[in-house]
Design a protein around this motif. Sequence first.
Motif, mmCIF file in Angstrom:
data_model
loop_
_atom_site.group_PDB
_atom_site.id
_atom_site.type_symbol
_atom_site.label_atom_id
_atom_site.label_comp_id
_atom_site.label_asym_id
_atom_site.label_seq_id
_atom_site.Cartn_x
_atom_site.Cartn_y
_atom_site.Cartn_z
ATOM 1 N N ALA A 165 0.795 -1.066 0.008
ATOM 2 C CA ALA A 165 -0.009 0.041 0.000
ATOM 3 C C ALA A 165 0.976 1.171 0.085
ATOM 4 N N ALA A 166 1.917 1.244 0.730
ATOM 5 C CA ALA A 166 3.056 2.425 0.813
ATOM 6 C C ALA A 166 3.473 2.682 -0.539
ATOM 7 N N PHE A 167 3.882 1.296 -1.276
ATOM 8 C CA PHE A 167 4.360 1.431 -2.503
ATOM 9 C C PHE A 167 3.269 1.895 -3.402
ATOM 10 N N HIS A 168 2.223 1.944 -3.234
ATOM 11 C CA HIS A 168 1.091 2.343 -4.239
ATOM 12 C C HIS A 168 1.009 3.824 -4.197
ATOM 13 N N VAL A 169 0.990 4.204 -2.700
ATOM 14 C CA VAL A 169 0.842 5.821 -2.397
ATOM 15 C C VAL A 169 1.934 6.563 -3.188
ATOM 16 N N VAL A 170 3.283 6.202 -2.943
ATOM 17 C CA VAL A 170 4.432 6.533 -3.613
ATOM 18 C C VAL A 170 4.190 6.720 -5.186
ATOM 19 N N PHE A 171 3.984 5.385 -5.995
ATOM 20 C CA PHE A 171 3.908 5.330 -7.107
ATOM 21 C C PHE A 171 2.791 6.068 -7.812
ATOM 22 N N GLY A 172 1.648 6.076 -7.214
ATOM 23 C CA GLY A 172 0.498 6.983 -7.674
ATOM 24 C C GLY A 172 0.911 8.705 -7.922
ATOM 25 N N LYS A 173 1.704 9.088 -7.101
ATOM 26 C CA LYS A 173 2.056 10.457 -7.074
ATOM 27 C C LYS A 173 2.940 10.683 -8.493
ATOM 28 N N ARG A 183 -8.392 4.929 -8.311
ATOM 29 C CA ARG A 183 -8.432 6.146 -7.579
ATOM 30 C C ARG A 183 -7.930 6.589 -6.240
ATOM 31 N N LEU A 184 -7.996 5.510 -5.534
ATOM 32 C CA LEU A 184 -7.522 5.445 -4.181
ATOM 33 C C LEU A 184 -5.916 6.007 -4.080
ATOM 34 N N TRP A 185 -5.191 5.478 -4.952
ATOM 35 C CA TRP A 185 -3.752 5.700 -5.006
ATOM 36 C C TRP A 185 -3.526 6.738 -5.817
#
Length: 343
Positions: A66-74, A222-224
């Motif tokens: 999930a942390a990877f997704h947050v960073v990736f999404g940016k 959308r969440l990420w």
Amino acid sequence: MVKTNPGRFFEDYTVGETIHHAVPRTVSGGERALYHALYPARHALYSSDEFARACGLLASPLDDIAAFHVVFGKTVPDISLNAIANLGYAEGRWLKPIYPGDTLRSSSEVIGLKQNSNGKSGVVWVRTKGTNQRDEVVLDYVRWVMVRKRNVDARSPDTFIPELKPALEVGDLVVPEGLTFDNYDYTLAGEPHRWSDYDIGETIDHVDGVTVEEAEHMMATRLWQNTAKVHFDATLREDGQRLIYGGHVISMARTLSFNGLANAQIVAGLNAGAHANPCYSGDTIKAWSEVLDKAETNIPGVGALRLRLVATKGGAPFTLKGEDGKYLPHVMLDLDYWALMPM
């Protein structure tokens, strides 16, 4: 003056430039709840504050993927908005746990470029860093993406292909500060198997499967805050289907791996990864793992397993490539990572 952002195209990148991505994100318990609603996530360290505290952490962190997704999404609006495909990953390291209340932002350095022979697209390599509100790097990784050209007649950037490690060594991994498995409760974790119970070359069929639903994929994307057009706009593909975000497949496969790897609690390193074949709504994801290597870390009682995680949509387990060396059609993901677990 044009105020909208069409995204970058291949000819817009320069090796050595650093791109600071917009919209920092403060994470909360909501991310954990939504992550566990979208995926069958059951690893105890990321489910229970009390379990995490017994393992020496401040509380239960945000799931590593999930942390990877947050960073990736940016990074998507600047790196892969006009991507044809996300091709691979390397040298990924989780450097610090991320807790509710932490604010994450991302930056990427362009480390490689190569135009494809068709002259219509090219491959862009970037090294992305996720940083918290204390300016601490919490995650970094390399990925490479195939990106369209805006103008096929535009001059191609000079070719530069970066040299990347085929795999991280155990000494490259960072064990979270304070982590201890001295009081580890195998009953609460769900399985008795520890590091010493796994053998190099062993394969594990994770048995369970989950059918991908369009609505869940759209919610996850959308969440990420992943704005890649191929995940939203069905008119961009000749088949009229929206491509399921590759990270959705990674999360599903990782959480399915609980059945057989419940004590592989922490994802510490990402050695390599390939999205071998596309995933669409209606596909049923199953997973299997192979133990590629194992090593002791510098923290007593904490061992590391190097695992190959394969996500499939049917097909016999433990089948990966054909005689021609290409991935078989049922293979969607081939991920090589390090996980930390009690010895």
